[in-house]
Write a protein that holds these residues in place. Structure first.
Motif, PDB file in Angstrom:
ATOM      1  N   THR A  25      87.575 138.373  35.958  1.00  0.00           N
ATOM      2  CA  THR A  25      88.785 139.217  36.009  1.00  0.00           C
ATOM      3  C   THR A  25      90.005 138.396  36.398  1.00  0.00           C
ATOM      4  O   THR A  25      91.075 138.517  35.781  1.00  0.00           O
ATOM      5  N   ILE A  26      89.841 137.560  37.404  1.00  0.00           N
ATOM      6  CA  ILE A  26      90.962 136.704  37.802  1.00  0.00           C
ATOM      7  C   ILE A  26      91.313 135.754  36.652  1.00  0.00           C
ATOM      8  O   ILE A  26      92.490 135.496  36.376  1.00  0.00           O
ATOM      9  N   HIS A  27      90.304 135.248  35.969  1.00  0.00           N
ATOM     10  CA  HIS A  27      90.527 134.391  34.800  1.00  0.00           C
ATOM     11  C   HIS A  27      91.341 135.130  33.739  1.00  0.00           C
ATOM     12  O   HIS A  27      92.338 134.607  33.212  1.00  0.00           O
ATOM     13  N   LYS A  28      90.955 136.339  33.460  1.00  0.00           N
ATOM     14  CA  LYS A  28      91.656 137.119  32.427  1.00  0.00           C
ATOM     15  C   LYS A  28      93.135 137.305  32.778  1.00  0.00           C
ATOM     16  O   LYS A  28      94.020 137.111  31.943  1.00  0.00           O
ATOM     17  N   LEU A  29      93.381 137.660  34.039  1.00  0.00           N
ATOM     18  CA  LEU A  29      94.775 137.887  34.443  1.00  0.00           C
ATOM     19  C   LEU A  29      95.564 136.582  34.474  1.00  0.00           C
ATOM     20  O   LEU A  29      96.757 136.563  34.194  1.00  0.00           O
ATOM     21  N   ALA A  30      94.890 135.485  34.814  1.00  0.00           N
ATOM     22  CA  ALA A  30      95.583 134.195  34.822  1.00  0.00           C
ATOM     23  C   ALA A  30      96.135 133.886  33.435  1.00  0.00           C
ATOM     24  O   ALA A  30      97.262 133.398  33.292  1.00  0.00           O
ATOM     25  N   PHE A  31      95.365 134.203  32.412  1.00  0.00           N
ATOM     26  CA  PHE A  31      95.842 133.922  31.057  1.00  0.00           C
ATOM     27  C   PHE A  31      96.727 135.042  30.517  1.00  0.00           C
ATOM     28  O   PHE A  31      97.400 134.881  29.517  1.00  0.00           O
ATOM     29  N   GLU A  32      96.765 136.160  31.200  1.00  0.00           N
ATOM     30  CA  GLU A  32      97.731 137.201  30.839  1.00  0.00           C
ATOM     31  C   GLU A  32      99.108 136.865  31.429  1.00  0.00           C
ATOM     32  O   GLU A  32     100.135 137.059  30.791  1.00  0.00           O
TER      33      GLU A  32
END
Lengths: 458, 458
Positions: free
Chosen positions: B49-56
């Motif tokens: 989840t943190i990964h996803k938001l980092a790339f968002e």
């Protein structure tokens, strides 16, 4: 059900049509006031540094505008920079009893996400109200002992931003509770920087807005947080306050609109100086005094004023001068107003320094016990010809009982925008039009970035 | 000169050739160990989840690698994601007396910035040592009362990351002091989440690494922070600890290498369970016991173990099970090791739950007074046939007096990488080669991102 759960449910379920129309109008007022403060941060070194790093670490283009530069980026970084900018000039709003500056954390996060997701003006306004209502109540819960060491706008601001963004993301009550948990466990901001006039204040608001936004997005993705982050035995209350006020968390939800209790700043200084400034102005106007007629000024203040302003004895920067009671009273005595232009031109002048040294603060039991619900101004002036004059203001200018009109707000915003060379008169007029019409906007518009020809994507 | 200034000067002036060679070798060990932990976070929901938001919110490409996905981004977001990932499997290192997990905050920030700026292996290692030395001393300064409510790795980790990145940015002593100020005023992380087995732990390390990095970059740009953020009357000590230990801040700088006191984790659980696990294993091995031979286990522990592990009575997730003393002892009694695979396969099995309910913790004055400098394991087993057996371990496996060899570390890292399906055997071997040779690297290399064909820019 815990208080925190009740508050999270309230924030998640708040609907535009539940909010009284005068509260909506006041939200627009606060939004315009915030817009002016954000522009006023343009060119300020700490703000420009955060701006530079935002574009070093974040995307160079995106759906969200940075007001000071008219560039665009992701919601996270737009929130970060706009929050830094809007807390620089000491002109952003304040909620008295929570000692929270809600605008500088709520609007940057909410505006960015609304622009990112194409939300309507009504959705935007509803989310902002949710942010204010939550932030104020969490601030009141943590209370005065928290504010003694922690910069409430940095800490509590993280929850306020999370609540607002969470509403915009349509989180349900449980997700909102997780957003609170992830926000509270990121909450930070210590007052230590005041002693050195360091740049942390803008960092606090920047991080509060961005971290709160991050918490809400985490919750939308199913990321969980502590469900009792406020009252739990290893939560914010336990770790960051000596005396909490749990009932405040759920104080008249849906009937008390804390947003409408928020004060606008008339002077461009720390709000703790305003009651005394207005009380001094009262004495000066009633007695037609000049600065040189005054021998001595005693300001009768609450303890927090002494805590925050006391360390500032000989201010070295404009920003530090905004936390100097003596400097503010000096400007008021000479110019009738301590605005951004008065600070710029005169904060370090010998006349103002001379007046500053005539001023001292004394703890006043009546003022202190009224605080933080009321910020009473009480001043005693001793004149050179031997008179003792008393001034008293129960509602400093900008407080709900003595608020700024829309015309006064427009004037304040124009002054700030032109002062910072951040927008032309015509551009401000256009933005004002958009803001007064925001409740009818199908999509929250770009305020200034659309005027930047590089932003064809906006 | 304040203690904080002395510590900042030390971090700013640390040179590779001042660091003993065995400390450099241990830094490489810790780096490899961290690499394994980072890979082990792959696929974990909170990390993804943190990964996803980092790339968002962050750039889609950049000079810095995210180990779990082999994608690249800016240093801020690479630090954020790698720090989240490396604190998931409960396999990352721990410094005993500070109760700080240094690797998970220091390496992500330092690796990202070294890759971003093309720094040499020696510069990278020097910066990491600076981060460990500062982090440990700040953790010891804040002490046990801080750790009672605050997750030290989240709070103090921000300063550790700032010190390491600050060294890599070649900050001078004054700039380093400002980096500490900006880091300390962002420091956050409450233990409340443990009660709900919420996902905050990874958020804490993610934010510590990224916020510390941000603080160091701010300082490099001239952004100021509080100069006495630790000992000042509105600083971290005042706001976040009941009893500080100021002398610890400057304890034998340059002669005591706190980095070399750091423990590797052998079991994949909260370190507070390890001393008891090893003492139980001693009893089981000496007496050739099977789990069913055991009637009752009393673990004689320090208070912090009760504080952290006590709330976990009936763990619902693997991650929560890592904080259940009974579950860990159950796995150890059945399999001789509580590693990632044992947790995955058996944490919820009825046998383990039955063993769990035989275990209780008791505060032990001797163990408690040795803590946190030493983590002593003392266990009393009562067998079904009526024997009372005592086990005691003064240096749990992985502690400096009972450390892991390079072969054991390589085995641990291979296990973690394969467990998480994060790298092949051959890829891990290649990374191990790069890490053992890092001190000679002209530029810190990509470890895995260069194997991703989308990253032609790496």
């Amino acid at each position: 059900m815990t208080h925190t759960q009740t508050l999270a449910n309230f924030a998640a379920q708040l609907r535009f049509d539940q909010i009284p129309v005068d509260v909506i109008r006041r939200t627009e007022d606060l939004f315009l006031d915030w817009y002016g403060s954000a522009l006023a941060g343009r060119g300020a070194r700490p703000v420009e540094t955060i701006h530079k790093l935002a574009f070093e670490f974040g995307p160079s283009f995106g759906p969200c505008e940075v007001l000071t530069s008219r560039r665009t980026t992701s919601s996270f970084f737009a929130a970060l920079v706009n929050a830094a900018a809007s807390h620089f000039a000491e002109q952003d709003d304040l909620h008295n009893s929570s000692v929270l500056h809600p605008a500088t954390v709520v609007f940057p996060a909410t505006l960015a996400v609304a622009q990112s997701l194409g939300r309507s003006g009504k959705e935007f306004l509803t989310a902002c109200v949710a942010g204010y209502e939550v932030g104020v109540r969490v601030g009141e819960f943590l209370g005065r002992s928290h504010y003694k060491t922690f910069h409430t706008t940095g800490t509590v601001g993280t929850l306020a931003a999370a609540a607002a963004v969470g509403r915009l993301l349509n989180l349900d009550g449980e997700q909102m509770l997780h957003a609170f948990g992830s926000a509270g466990t990121q909450a930070a901001g210590l007052w230590q920087f005041l002693k050195d006039a360091a740049d942390s204040k803008q960092l606090h608001t920047a991080k509060a807005a961005a971290s709160g936004l991050f918490a809400a997005y985490l919750a939308a993705e199913g990321f969980t947080g502590a469900v009792d982050i406020l009252e739990g035995e290893k939560g914010m209350g336990a770790g960051m306050s000596d005396q909490t006020h749990p009932d405040k968390l759920v104080d008249r939800l849906g009937t008390r609109w804390a947003l409408a209790e928020t004060s606008f700043k008339y002077h461009a200084s720390c709000r703790h100086t305003h009651p005394a400034a207005d009380a001094l102005l009262q004495i000066i106007e009633r007695n037609a005094l000049k600065p040189d007629d005054i021998e001595r000024v005693v300001t009768h203040v609450h303890q927090a004023a002494i805590d925050v302003l006391g360390p500032v004895v000989n201010p070295q920067t404009i920003h530090q001068a905004k936390f100097s009671m003596g400097t503010v009273l000096g400007l008021v005595s000479a110019y009738g107003h301590a605005g951004v232009r008065e600070f710029d031109a005169h904060y370090a002048s010998p006349d103002i320094a001379r007046f500053r040294d005539k001023v001292r603060m004394e703890l006043d039991p009546e003022v202190d016990s009224a605080y933080p619900a009321r910020w009473v101004g009480k001043v005693t002036v001793t004149t050179k010809d031997g008179r003792t004059l008393e001034g008293r203001v129960d509602d400093p200018k900008g407080d709900p009982g003595n608020t700024l009109s829309r015309a006064e707000l427009e004037h304040k915003v124009r002054t700030l925008a032109l002062y910072a060379d951040a927008a032309t008169e015509a551009e401000v007029t256009e933005s004002i039009g958009k803001i007064w019409a925001i409740a009818e906007a199908k999509v929250v518009p770009s305020l200034l970035a659309s005027r930047n020809p590089e932003n064809r994507h906006v």
